[in-house]
Each structure stands twice: as C-alpha cells, then as structure tokens.
Write a protein that holds these residues in place. Structure first.
Motif, PDB file in Angstrom:
ATOM      1  N   GLY A  23      -1.467 -10.958   2.645  1.00 22.10           N
ATOM      2  CA  GLY A  23      -0.607 -10.815   3.740  1.00 22.10           C
ATOM      3  C   GLY A  23      -1.515  -9.552   4.209  1.00 22.10           C
ATOM      4  N   ARG A  24      -1.783  -9.345   5.554  1.00 19.85           N
ATOM      5  CA  ARG A  24      -2.393  -8.314   6.285  1.00 19.85           C
ATOM      6  C   ARG A  24      -1.831  -7.024   5.964  1.00 19.85           C
ATOM      7  N   ARG A  25      -0.467  -6.811   5.919  1.00 19.26           N
ATOM      8  CA  ARG A  25       0.000  -5.849   5.929  1.00 19.26           C
ATOM      9  C   ARG A  25       0.664  -5.541   4.651  1.00 19.26           C
ATOM     10  N   SER A  26       1.318  -6.660   4.088  1.00 24.93           N
ATOM     11  CA  SER A  26       2.062  -6.258   2.834  1.00 24.93           C
ATOM     12  C   SER A  26       1.239  -6.449   1.539  1.00 24.93           C
ATOM     13  N   GLY A  27       0.086  -6.984   1.830  1.00 25.27           N
ATOM     14  CA  GLY A  27      -0.836  -7.305   0.682  1.00 25.27           C
ATOM     15  C   GLY A  27      -0.385  -8.410  -0.438  1.00 25.27           C
ATOM     16  N   VAL A  28       0.464  -9.031  -0.189  1.00 20.76           N
ATOM     17  CA  VAL A  28       1.326 -10.266  -0.823  1.00 20.76           C
ATOM     18  C   VAL A  28       0.561 -11.349  -0.682  1.00 20.76           C
ATOM     19  N   ARG A  30       0.369 -15.089   0.083  1.00 23.31           N
ATOM     20  CA  ARG A  30       1.099 -16.139   0.854  1.00 23.31           C
ATOM     21  C   ARG A  30       0.293 -17.367   0.678  1.00 23.31           C
ATOM     22  N   ASP A  53      -0.077 -16.877  11.206  1.00 26.48           N
ATOM     23  CA  ASP A  53      -0.121 -15.897  10.237  1.00 26.48           C
ATOM     24  C   ASP A  53      -1.242 -15.936   9.421  1.00 26.48           C
ATOM     25  N   ASN A  57      -4.008 -13.167   8.451  1.00 26.46           N
ATOM     26  CA  ASN A  57      -4.291 -12.599   7.055  1.00 26.46           C
ATOM     27  C   ASN A  57      -5.666 -12.598   6.859  1.00 26.46           C
TER      28      ASN A  57
END
Length: 118
Positions: A23-28, A30, A53, A57
């Motif tokens: 994830g680009r913002r979350s770092g989680v 996907r 999305d 990412n």
C-alpha cells in the motif's frame, strides 16, 4: 534461471494471476486478482481505462509478489508512461479483446506495467 523459466511457462498458461503490492500510504500488503497480457514478447499488467489502486501502489513501491500456481515470485513492475511504447503495446493487446473499446482510450487512460522477471 530455472525459476524464471518456470515463471514464464506459468505466465504463458495463466491469464488470471494474483499480485501482492505494498500500500502506497499504509505500507500494508494488498493482494488482488488481475489479468496479465502478452505483447511485444513480454508480460504486462493493465486494465480497462480508469484508476487502479494496485497501479498507485506500484508507482510508490515497484516491487511486488506475483502469485502463479505453485510459485510466488518477487518481481518488479516497470511503469510505462512513454506514449510511443504505450501505443505499440496497446496496439497488440486491445484488438484481441472484444469488450475493450478503442485502443486510443486505453493509451489515454489505462495503467501499463511490464512484469520484470529477475
């Protein structure tokens, strides 16, 4: 080398693949299912025109996991923004898709990522 050969064989057989991006913002991580395409002698990720999305990412984190049958491979996505290259690749992909609309609409609005196998 054997892993790359196995990956190429699996990609030849599988149009539907799964990828895990970061994830680009979350770092989680996907994980999603998507289609791979073949054009210009290589493999690509794309989709009908629109925002994705998974593409956002990959802009932030180009490394991702490509899930193929019994293989999970760390690969890199090469984002294609050059208009001439996009036109060449989409000219091969879009005419094969009865539902796709125009090649120009894909050039103008679809993500395009080359799957770089190590």
């Amino acid at each position: 080398m054997a892993e790359t050969d196995a990956a190429r064989r699996a990609l030849e057989e599988q149009q539907t693949v799964e990828i895990t991006t970061v994830g680009r913002r979350s770092g989680v991580p996907r994980r999603i299912e998507t289609w791979r395409y073949r054009a210009a002698g290589t493999f690509w990720l794309t989709g009908s025109p629109g925002r994705r999305d998974w593409y956002a990412n990959l802009v932030a984190h180009p490394e991702f996991t490509l899930h193929l049958k019994a293989l999970d491979l760390r690969v890199r996505g090469r984002l294609v923004t050059d208009p001439d290259e996009r036109a060449r690749v989409f000219a091969e992909i879009v005419p094969e898709l009865s539902w796709a609309g125009t090649t120009q609409s894909w050039i103008d609005g679809s993500p395009l990522v080359e799957i770089e196998l190590n």
